[in-house]
Design a protein around this motif. Structure first.
Motif, mmCIF file in Angstrom:
data_model
loop_
_atom_site.group_PDB
_atom_site.id
_atom_site.type_symbol
_atom_site.label_atom_id
_atom_site.label_comp_id
_atom_site.label_asym_id
_atom_site.label_seq_id
_atom_site.Cartn_x
_atom_site.Cartn_y
_atom_site.Cartn_z
ATOM 1 N N MET A 136 0.935 -1.187 -0.069
ATOM 2 C CA MET A 136 0.132 0.049 0.053
ATOM 3 C C MET A 136 0.690 1.195 0.066
ATOM 4 N N TYR A 137 2.076 1.122 0.235
ATOM 5 C CA TYR A 137 3.123 2.280 0.410
ATOM 6 C C TYR A 137 4.063 2.169 -0.349
ATOM 7 N N SER A 138 4.611 3.171 -1.444
ATOM 8 C CA SER A 138 5.635 3.157 -1.988
ATOM 9 C C SER A 138 6.850 3.475 -1.111
ATOM 10 N N ARG A 139 6.750 4.050 -0.014
ATOM 11 C CA ARG A 139 8.077 4.344 0.882
ATOM 12 C C ARG A 139 8.599 2.987 1.175
ATOM 13 N N PHE A 140 7.804 1.666 1.306
ATOM 14 C CA PHE A 140 8.135 0.613 1.636
ATOM 15 C C PHE A 140 8.779 -0.363 0.509
ATOM 16 N N GLN A 141 9.104 0.282 -0.584
ATOM 17 C CA GLN A 141 9.248 -0.854 -1.507
ATOM 18 C C GLN A 141 10.436 -0.091 -2.322
ATOM 19 N N GLY A 142 11.329 -1.164 -2.718
ATOM 20 C CA GLY A 142 12.391 -0.998 -3.724
ATOM 21 C C GLY A 142 13.731 -0.102 -3.389
ATOM 22 N N GLU A 143 13.965 0.845 -3.949
ATOM 23 C CA GLU A 143 14.945 1.855 -3.860
ATOM 24 C C GLU A 143 14.499 2.992 -2.689
ATOM 25 N N ASN A 144 13.284 3.301 -2.753
ATOM 26 C CA ASN A 144 12.582 4.004 -1.740
ATOM 27 C C ASN A 144 12.721 3.437 -0.300
ATOM 28 N N PHE A 145 12.653 2.111 -0.019
ATOM 29 C CA PHE A 145 12.846 1.717 1.237
ATOM 30 C C PHE A 145 14.521 1.640 1.727
ATOM 31 N N THR A 146 15.296 1.483 0.544
ATOM 32 C CA THR A 146 16.845 1.561 1.122
ATOM 33 C C THR A 146 17.176 3.218 1.344
ATOM 34 N N LYS A 147 16.510 4.193 0.707
ATOM 35 C CA LYS A 147 16.837 5.456 0.905
ATOM 36 C C LYS A 147 16.289 5.718 2.255
ATOM 37 N N ASN A 148 15.027 5.449 2.532
ATOM 38 C CA ASN A 148 14.299 5.576 3.751
ATOM 39 C C ASN A 148 15.022 5.299 5.113
ATOM 40 N N VAL A 149 15.608 4.028 4.835
ATOM 41 C CA VAL A 149 16.409 3.471 5.905
ATOM 42 C C VAL A 149 17.590 4.185 6.427
ATOM 43 N N GLU A 150 18.135 4.672 5.144
ATOM 44 C CA GLU A 150 19.396 5.615 5.363
ATOM 45 C C GLU A 150 18.993 6.855 6.206
ATOM 46 N N GLU A 202 19.808 21.037 13.264
ATOM 47 C CA GLU A 202 20.392 19.972 12.740
ATOM 48 C C GLU A 202 19.483 18.949 12.364
ATOM 49 N N ILE A 203 18.303 18.888 13.151
ATOM 50 C CA ILE A 203 17.443 17.910 12.743
ATOM 51 C C ILE A 203 16.871 18.194 11.305
ATOM 52 N N GLU A 204 16.550 19.823 11.021
ATOM 53 C CA GLU A 204 16.146 20.292 9.612
ATOM 54 C C GLU A 204 17.101 19.821 8.470
ATOM 55 N N ARG A 205 18.352 19.849 8.905
ATOM 56 C CA ARG A 205 19.434 19.660 7.922
ATOM 57 C C ARG A 205 19.540 18.083 7.444
ATOM 58 N N ILE A 206 19.227 17.014 8.411
ATOM 59 C CA ILE A 206 19.441 15.857 8.175
ATOM 60 C C ILE A 206 18.020 15.426 7.794
ATOM 61 N N SER A 207 16.785 15.760 8.037
ATOM 62 C CA SER A 207 15.647 15.464 7.687
ATOM 63 C C SER A 207 14.495 16.433 7.179
ATOM 64 N N PRO A 208 14.954 17.268 6.021
ATOM 65 C CA PRO A 208 14.282 18.333 5.725
ATOM 66 C C PRO A 208 12.944 17.776 5.318
ATOM 67 N N LYS A 209 11.903 18.875 4.840
ATOM 68 C CA LYS A 209 10.845 18.489 4.422
ATOM 69 C C LYS A 209 10.784 17.998 2.847
ATOM 70 N N GLY A 210 10.324 16.719 2.747
ATOM 71 C CA GLY A 210 10.443 15.978 1.513
ATOM 72 C C GLY A 210 11.573 15.187 1.260
ATOM 73 N N ALA A 211 12.193 14.860 2.724
ATOM 74 C CA ALA A 211 13.338 13.918 2.688
ATOM 75 C C ALA A 211 12.886 12.522 2.258
ATOM 76 N N ALA A 212 11.855 12.155 2.738
ATOM 77 C CA ALA A 212 11.451 10.395 2.592
ATOM 78 C C ALA A 212 11.229 10.341 1.186
#
Length: 315
Positions: free
Chosen positions: A225-239, A300-310
């Motif tokens: 149901m969620y593209s964030r859990f799939q393929g390359e998206n998942f890898t980037k989100n884990v990072e 620093e939080i904003e730097r490592i996880s800005p809006k749209g980072a996922a």
């Protein structure tokens, strides 16, 4: 447990609430809900749609029955929020007749005389929001509902609804990896004095620090149901989650605590509702209310996880 006000109508709740959607109907869930209450949680969130252990296999009212059973004898200590408006086979519904039918069904399932906070789960595009809120206003006058809320509503609908009857809270997804609400909705809520109740404040599990591979994902949210859990998206989100986890370690807290504390820092009328089945996780989450940030840490939080980072869309 610190308290916060939702809206300008007098509703006060614990700074962190508890979402019950994924809780199975068993004694462990009852103990977790009662334990959350013992530890200062007052806001408990459910919906008529939610069944036992999620919503895809839901029978209407099952999760409400669980919450009602858990809070039996302690109803006055809790603020109960539930929702109406999503059906299994008729889409979204917000006509006055459906509203009035739904509230009676929820009161029965919960085993209570009134609902503290009653949300329209999704806006019905076939019914003017003024008609839906008018019906909810009638329920307030009847004493069946104390406060009115909206869930996942766009800014224009919120403004129109608020003109009919004060909206106390808007529930929507909001976290370090889902920040769309910051564009239009959050500024409007601050303008109108409406509270924000973020669901999935821990990124559907990604912001707990526990997700490293696909098998670690909660089964409460089907991956397809969620593209964030799939393929390359998942890898980037884990990072992305790993970067947040590293900062949490430097801060001396868990990743989940950092994510919740960051939400609390975004406004005084923001009350996240993390969902968990285990009392030890409830206690961990509540400690986030004691965490504060310096301006440098927020930057620093904003730097490592800005809006749209996922990576990927949230639905």
């Amino acid at each position: 447990m610190p308290k916060r006000k939702l809206g300008n109508e007098g509703l006060e709740v614990s700074a962190i609430g508890h979402g019950t959607m994924t809780m199975p109907d068993n004694q462990s869930s009852v103990d977790t809900i009662r334990g959350a209450l013992d530890n200062g949680v007052t806001l408990f969130d459910t919906a008529d749609l939610y069944g036992n252990d999620g919503y895809l296999q839901a029978r209407f009212g099952d999760n409400e029955k669980l919450l009602g059973k858990a809070l039996k004898g302690r109803r006055d200590e809790a603020v109960i929020a539930t929702k109406f408006g999503i059906t299994h086979n008729q889409g979204f519904k917000g006509d006055p007749a459906y509203v009035k039918k739904s509230v009676d069904a929820s009161l029965y399932s919960l085993g209570i005389d009134y609902i503290d906070l009653y949300y329209q789960h999704r806006y019905d595009p076939n019914v003017p929001i003024e008609e839906t809120i008018g019906a909810l206003d009638d329920l307030v006058k009847q004493g069946k509902v104390c406060y009115i809320g909206l869930s996942e509503a766009p800014a224009d609908i919120i403004r129109r609804a608020h003109a009919v009857h004060p909206i106390t809270a808007v529930e929507t997804e909001y976290s370090l990896w889902s920040r769309d609400v910051e564009d239009e909705v959050l500024p409007l809520l601050k303008e109108l004095g409406i509270g924000l109740v973020p669901y999935s404040p821990l990124g559907r599990g990604f912001l707990t620090g526990q997700v490293k591979k696909l098998d670690d994902l909660s089964k409460d949210y089907p991956q397809e149901m969620y593209s964030r859990f799939q393929g390359e998206n998942f890898t980037k989100n884990v990072e992305l989650a790993s970067r947040i986890e590293k900062m949490a370690m430097q801060k001396g807290c868990t990743t989940a605590q950092l994510a919740l504390a960051w939400l609390l820092a975004q406004g005084d009328q923001i009350v996240p509702i993390p969902g968990t089945k285990r009392l030890e996780r409830v206690k961990e989450n509540l400690e986030a209310a004691q965490i504060s940030f310096t301006n440098e840490e927020l930057a620093e939080i904003e730097r490592i996880s800005p809006k749209g980072a996922a990576s990927g869309s949230r639905f």
